[in-house]
Motif scaffolding. Sequence first.
Motif, PDB file in Angstrom:
ATOM      1  N   ARG A 234      41.775-106.184 -39.665  1.00 11.98           N
ATOM      2  CA  ARG A 234      40.582-105.352 -39.438  1.00 11.98           C
ATOM      3  C   ARG A 234      40.921-104.188 -38.505  1.00 11.98           C
ATOM      4  N   ILE A 235      41.676-104.457 -37.465  1.00 10.98           N
ATOM      5  CA  ILE A 235      42.071-103.407 -36.523  1.00 10.98           C
ATOM      6  C   ILE A 235      42.945-102.370 -37.223  1.00 10.98           C
ATOM      7  N   ASN A 236      43.875-102.831 -38.047  1.00 13.95           N
ATOM      8  CA  ASN A 236      44.756-101.902 -38.768  1.00 13.95           C
ATOM      9  C   ASN A 236      43.969-101.014 -39.723  1.00 13.95           C
ATOM     10  N   LEU A 237      42.994-101.593 -40.419  1.00 17.35           N
ATOM     11  CA  LEU A 237      42.160-100.780 -41.309  1.00 17.35           C
ATOM     12  C   LEU A 237      41.376 -99.732 -40.525  1.00 17.35           C
ATOM     13  N   ASN A 238      40.784-100.151 -39.418  1.00 18.87           N
ATOM     14  CA  ASN A 238      40.031 -99.203 -38.583  1.00 18.87           C
ATOM     15  C   ASN A 238      40.932 -98.098 -38.050  1.00 18.87           C
ATOM     16  N   HIS A 239      42.117 -98.483 -37.611  1.00 22.91           N
ATOM     17  CA  HIS A 239      43.057 -97.515 -37.050  1.00 22.91           C
ATOM     18  C   HIS A 239      43.507 -96.515 -38.119  1.00 22.91           C
ATOM     19  N   THR A 240      43.796 -97.013 -39.303  1.00 25.75           N
ATOM     20  CA  THR A 240      44.195 -96.137 -40.408  1.00 25.75           C
ATOM     21  C   THR A 240      43.078 -95.162 -40.744  1.00 25.75           C
ATOM     22  N   CYS A 241      41.868 -95.650 -40.744  1.00 32.23           N
ATOM     23  CA  CYS A 241      40.703 -94.814 -41.024  1.00 32.23           C
ATOM     24  C   CYS A 241      40.570 -93.710 -39.968  1.00 32.23           C
ATOM     25  N   LEU A 242      40.712 -94.073 -38.717  1.00 31.30           N
ATOM     26  CA  LEU A 242      40.616 -93.087 -37.636  1.00 31.30           C
ATOM     27  C   LEU A 242      41.729 -92.047 -37.719  1.00 31.30           C
ATOM     28  N   LYS A 243      42.959 -92.494 -38.009  1.00 25.31           N
ATOM     29  CA  LYS A 243      44.076 -91.551 -38.139  1.00 25.31           C
ATOM     30  C   LYS A 243      43.828 -90.571 -39.275  1.00 25.31           C
ATOM     31  N   LEU A 244      43.291 -91.078 -40.364  1.00 26.63           N
ATOM     32  CA  LEU A 244      43.016 -90.208 -41.504  1.00 26.63           C
ATOM     33  C   LEU A 244      41.918 -89.212 -41.170  1.00 26.63           C
ATOM     34  N   GLU A 245      40.885 -89.659 -40.467  1.00 25.52           N
ATOM     35  CA  GLU A 245      39.805 -88.746 -40.066  1.00 25.52           C
ATOM     36  C   GLU A 245      40.331 -87.637 -39.166  1.00 25.52           C
ATOM     37  N   VAL A 246      41.184 -87.996 -38.214  1.00 29.59           N
ATOM     38  CA  VAL A 246      41.762 -87.003 -37.301  1.00 29.59           C
ATOM     39  C   VAL A 246      42.644 -86.031 -38.078  1.00 29.59           C
TER      40      VAL A 246
ATOM     41  N   LYS B 116      41.713 -79.271 -41.676  1.00 32.56           N
ATOM     42  CA  LYS B 116      40.584 -78.355 -41.884  1.00 32.56           C
ATOM     43  C   LYS B 116      40.612 -77.211 -40.877  1.00 32.56           C
ATOM     44  N   THR B 117      41.032 -77.526 -39.661  1.00 33.09           N
ATOM     45  CA  THR B 117      41.074 -76.512 -38.611  1.00 33.09           C
ATOM     46  C   THR B 117      42.271 -75.571 -38.780  1.00 33.09           C
ATOM     47  N   LYS B 118      43.438 -76.143 -39.032  1.00 35.23           N
ATOM     48  CA  LYS B 118      44.664 -75.346 -39.068  1.00 35.23           C
ATOM     49  C   LYS B 118      44.986 -74.758 -40.436  1.00 35.23           C
ATOM     50  N   HIS B 119      44.562 -75.437 -41.487  1.00 38.22           N
ATOM     51  CA  HIS B 119      44.878 -74.981 -42.849  1.00 38.22           C
ATOM     52  C   HIS B 119      43.661 -75.170 -43.755  1.00 38.22           C
ATOM     53  N   PRO B 120      42.593 -74.456 -43.482  1.00 36.69           N
ATOM     54  CA  PRO B 120      41.360 -74.648 -44.263  1.00 36.69           C
ATOM     55  C   PRO B 120      41.509 -74.295 -45.746  1.00 36.69           C
TER      56      PRO B 120
ATOM     57  N   LEU C 222      44.661 -80.724 -50.544  1.00 43.33           N
ATOM     58  CA  LEU C 222      45.069 -81.775 -49.614  1.00 43.33           C
ATOM     59  C   LEU C 222      43.851 -82.387 -48.922  1.00 43.33           C
ATOM     60  N   ILE C 223      42.937 -81.542 -48.506  1.00 43.19           N
ATOM     61  CA  ILE C 223      41.729 -82.021 -47.821  1.00 43.19           C
ATOM     62  C   ILE C 223      40.914 -82.924 -48.749  1.00 43.19           C
ATOM     63  N   THR C 224      40.727 -82.487 -49.972  1.00 41.98           N
ATOM     64  CA  THR C 224      39.957 -83.271 -50.937  1.00 41.98           C
ATOM     65  C   THR C 224      40.617 -84.620 -51.199  1.00 41.98           C
ATOM     66  N   SER C 225      41.912 -84.611 -51.379  1.00 42.46           N
ATOM     67  CA  SER C 225      42.660 -85.844 -51.629  1.00 42.46           C
ATOM     68  C   SER C 225      42.550 -86.814 -50.448  1.00 42.46           C
ATOM     69  N   MET C 226      42.690 -86.268 -49.251  1.00 37.20           N
ATOM     70  CA  MET C 226      42.606 -87.107 -48.059  1.00 37.20           C
ATOM     71  C   MET C 226      41.191 -87.647 -47.853  1.00 37.20           C
ATOM     72  N   GLU C 227      40.187 -86.818 -48.132  1.00 37.00           N
ATOM     73  CA  GLU C 227      38.800 -87.281 -48.001  1.00 37.00           C
ATOM     74  C   GLU C 227      38.504 -88.377 -49.022  1.00 37.00           C
ATOM     75  N   GLN C 228      39.066 -88.254 -50.204  1.00 35.46           N
ATOM     76  CA  GLN C 228      38.894 -89.286 -51.221  1.00 35.46           C
ATOM     77  C   GLN C 228      39.567 -90.589 -50.759  1.00 35.46           C
ATOM     78  N   SER C 229      40.746 -90.469 -50.199  1.00 33.70           N
ATOM     79  CA  SER C 229      41.451 -91.648 -49.676  1.00 33.70           C
ATOM     80  C   SER C 229      40.655 -92.300 -48.550  1.00 33.70           C
ATOM     81  N   LEU C 230      40.087 -91.483 -47.681  1.00 30.96           N
ATOM     82  CA  LEU C 230      39.269 -91.990 -46.587  1.00 30.96           C
ATOM     83  C   LEU C 230      38.063 -92.752 -47.133  1.00 30.96           C
ATOM     84  N   HIS C 231      37.423 -92.195 -48.141  1.00 25.63           N
ATOM     85  CA  HIS C 231      36.272 -92.850 -48.762  1.00 25.63           C
ATOM     86  C   HIS C 231      36.687 -94.205 -49.345  1.00 25.63           C
TER      87      HIS C 231
END
Length: 96
Positions: free
Chosen positions: A9-21, A27-31, A36-45
Motif C-alpha cells: 500500500r505504501i509503495n502504491l501511494n509513493h508511486t502515485c505521489l512521484k507520478l503526480e510530482v 507541465k511547468t517545464k515542458h508544457p 508525455l503529459i497525457t500518457s503520464m496522466e493516464q498511467s496515474l489514473h
Amino acid sequence: MELDLLSSRINLNHTCLKLEVSIEDIKTKHPNRTDLITSMEQSLHEIKKAMVVYQTLEKEFRTTRQINFDLQHINLELKQDVKDLKKIIEFNNAEL
C-alpha cells in the motif's frame, strides 16, 4: 502478511505521489509535451484505480481472515464437544 500488505500500500501511494510530482514538473517545464503529459496522466489514473481495487481486496482479505479464525475456533469447540460426548457414551455403555 500484514507487513507485505502495508508495504504494498505504501509503495502504491509513493508511486502515485512521484507520478503526480513528475506530471506537475513536466507541465511547468515542458508544457508543449502533451503526449508525455497525457500518457503520464493516464498511467496515474490507472494506478489510482488499482489502489481502489487493492483497498477493496485488502478489506475482503481481512474480513475473510477473521471469519476463518472464528470458524476455526468453533471447529475446535465442536471437536472438544465430540470428545466429551464420546466419553459420556463410553461411560453409559460401561454401565450397561
